[in-house]
Every structure is written in structure tokens, then in C-alpha cells.
Write an enzyme that holds these catalytic residues in place. Sequence first.
Site, PDB file in Angstrom:
ATOM      1  N   HIS A  92      12.879-109.825 -10.737  1.00  0.00           N
ATOM      2  CA  HIS A  92      13.236-109.064 -12.013  1.00  0.00           C
ATOM      3  C   HIS A  92      13.504-107.754 -11.691  1.00  0.00           C
ATOM      4  O   HIS A  92      12.907-107.156 -10.857  1.00  0.00           O
ATOM      5  CB  HIS A  92      11.770-109.281 -13.084  1.00  0.00           C
ATOM      6  CG  HIS A  92      12.194-108.657 -14.247  1.00  0.00           C
ATOM      7  ND1 HIS A  92      12.312-107.311 -14.682  1.00  0.00           N
ATOM      8  CD2 HIS A  92      12.262-109.446 -15.473  1.00  0.00           C
ATOM      9  CE1 HIS A  92      12.398-107.454 -15.839  1.00  0.00           C
ATOM     10  NE2 HIS A  92      12.632-108.535 -16.266  1.00  0.00           N
ATOM     11  N   GLU A 161      20.285-111.313 -16.163  1.00  0.00           N
ATOM     12  CA  GLU A 161      19.582-110.067 -16.789  1.00  0.00           C
ATOM     13  C   GLU A 161      20.371-108.937 -16.602  1.00  0.00           C
ATOM     14  O   GLU A 161      19.826-108.204 -15.545  1.00  0.00           O
ATOM     15  CB  GLU A 161      17.933-109.946 -16.580  1.00  0.00           C
ATOM     16  CG  GLU A 161      17.405-111.225 -16.971  1.00  0.00           C
ATOM     17  CD  GLU A 161      15.683-110.955 -17.256  1.00  0.00           C
ATOM     18  OE1 GLU A 161      15.339-111.571 -18.371  1.00  0.00           O
ATOM     19  OE2 GLU A 161      15.009-109.962 -16.673  1.00  0.00           O
ATOM     20  N   GLY A 167      15.566-104.301 -23.037  1.00  0.00           N
ATOM     21  CA  GLY A 167      14.659-103.459 -23.752  1.00  0.00           C
ATOM     22  C   GLY A 167      15.441-102.168 -24.374  1.00  0.00           C
ATOM     23  O   GLY A 167      14.876-101.666 -24.782  1.00  0.00           O
ATOM     24  N   GLY A 226      11.885-111.134 -23.306  1.00  0.00           N
ATOM     25  CA  GLY A 226      11.050-110.094 -23.007  1.00  0.00           C
ATOM     26  C   GLY A 226      10.296-109.798 -24.386  1.00  0.00           C
ATOM     27  O   GLY A 226       9.534-110.482 -25.156  1.00  0.00           O
TER      28      GLY A 226
HETATM   29  P1  13P Z   1      13.759-107.824 -23.442  1.00  0.00           P
HETATM   30  O1  13P Z   1      14.050-108.966 -24.092  1.00  0.00           O
HETATM   31  O2  13P Z   1      12.697-107.115 -24.072  1.00  0.00           O
HETATM   32  O3  13P Z   1      14.996-106.873 -23.230  1.00  0.00           O
HETATM   33  O4  13P Z   1      13.578-108.204 -21.851  1.00  0.00           O
HETATM   34  C1  13P Z   1      14.149-109.131 -21.362  1.00  0.00           C
HETATM   35  C2  13P Z   1      13.452-109.359 -19.826  1.00  0.00           C
HETATM   36  O5  13P Z   1      13.095-108.320 -19.054  1.00  0.00           O
HETATM   37  C3  13P Z   1      12.858-110.630 -19.736  1.00  0.00           C
HETATM   38  O6  13P Z   1      12.576-110.845 -18.343  1.00  0.00           O
END
Ligand code: 13P
Length: 246
Positions: A92, A161, A167, A226
Site C-alpha cells: 500500500h 491505487e 483520500g 478506504g
Molecule cells: P480511500 O477510499 O479513502 O480513497 O482509500 C483508498 C485506499 O487507500 C484503499 O486501500
Amino acid sequence: MIFANWKENGSIAMIEDWTYDFLKATDDELLNNVDVGIAPSYIHIQLFKDLLEKAKVMIGSQDVDYGINARTSKVSASMLKDFNVNFSIIGHSEVRNLFNDSNEIIRKKFKTLISNKIQPILCIGESENEFNAKQTLKVLENQLYSVLEGANIENCIIAYEPVWAIGTGKTPEVNLVNDIHEHIKDVVQSATTNNFLPNVIYGGSLNEGNASSFFGQTHIDGSLVGGASLNANSFVKIIKEYSKVK
Ligand code: 13P
């Protein structure tokens, strides 16, 4: 397939409420239709397992260590296996950036998961600067090859990602994500000795409002969610969108 990454969130009371709401909003048919997984903090794994005992939901970890014994603070793949953890997130961007996980370390984590028969969810993604410099595919290829080259695997999920989408409320165009996922599948097939074709899921500001536009794309096989997964009803709405479209 829809996975929740809870990051550094959750308390006993919150998880009791969340699982109550989750079980009220889902049913066996939905959970048989869609693979669903939740990755809470290590200390909350057993609580989730107990509270969701009767539901078809996988419980995973957000990381794993590659060593054994004298490595204070770490949790090994064999410890996770002992608790019947189904999957583990590695690579991650927060772990890469905040805790300096290199591709070399991620490769070691990948190997220990495979040998303990725990499904890895390997996260890859480019930074905003790399995206603007049109380096995305090059960055992803490097992240994939350095971990997967020469591997013979039967189950591994890739989570794309983009770091700048996590976020932030910003998301890439869904068509672009679809093309990137198609490319990721090609790269994984050529990097692995058994031409493994992975499921590729998207993560980064996905929510109940934009989920269906992602899931309508051929090569988007689900999501790693997330923030929107912390609310059980929002998370279930995302699962339902996936079930409708796929
Ligand atoms: P968000 O959905 O909060 O943008 O985060 C994604 C994430 O990092 C999942 O691993």
C-alpha cells in the site's frame, strides 16, 4: 470483489455497531454473489471473525512481516495463518511512503504470503508527479516486475491505487483506469512463469456515488475501499452496485 481497508480506524464499540449494520443490510444471496473482504487492524481481526462468523466475508490484514523471531513489533504470515486470515494487503502506498517499504521488501512479503497460502492483494500506483509526467505505466511495470518476476502463483489480486486519488476525492477517468487495468493484466501474465491472469481492483476515493461507473468497465474487477468502507451502509451500497453491474 469488494475489499475494505480500514487503515488505522476502528474500536470495539464501533466494530460492534458496524457489523450489526452490515449484517442488517446484507443477506446470504448478496454475499454469495460478491466476494467481500475486510482488512481491519491486526488487533481487531479476531473480533471481526467472531462478529461475522456466520456471514461469508473474508477477513484480512493490512500488512505482514517477512521474518520470524527477533523482530519486535512484527506479525508473520504464519501467525496470520494461525488465525485463518484469508488475505493480506501488501505494498500500500502509505506503507511504501510512511514506512519505507521498497519493492524488494514487498517481494519478500509476497513470497512469505504465497508460501503460507494467504492471498496477497498487491497494491501498486503512481504519484501525482509521475501521473502528470505520463510515467504511470512505467512505474506500474516496475512495481509489478520487481515483485512478481519469475513467480508461479495461483491466487493474487492486484489493487491499482493512484496515490493522488487516495483520500482526496479526486479520481482518474474510468476509461483510463480500464486501459491501465488491461495493461496490468498483460504485465502480470508476462512476469509470471504460469502466465497468471489476476483480478485487478481499483482503489482511490471510490464511493457509493461513483462506484457503478467504475464497475461498468470490463477490466475493473472490483475495488479496495478506504474511507467509504467505514460506514457499513455505504459499504453495502458499493457491494450492491457491484452485484448489479457484474
Ligand atoms: P480511500 O477510499 O479513502 O480513497 O482509500 C483508498 C485506499 O487507500 C484503499 O486501500
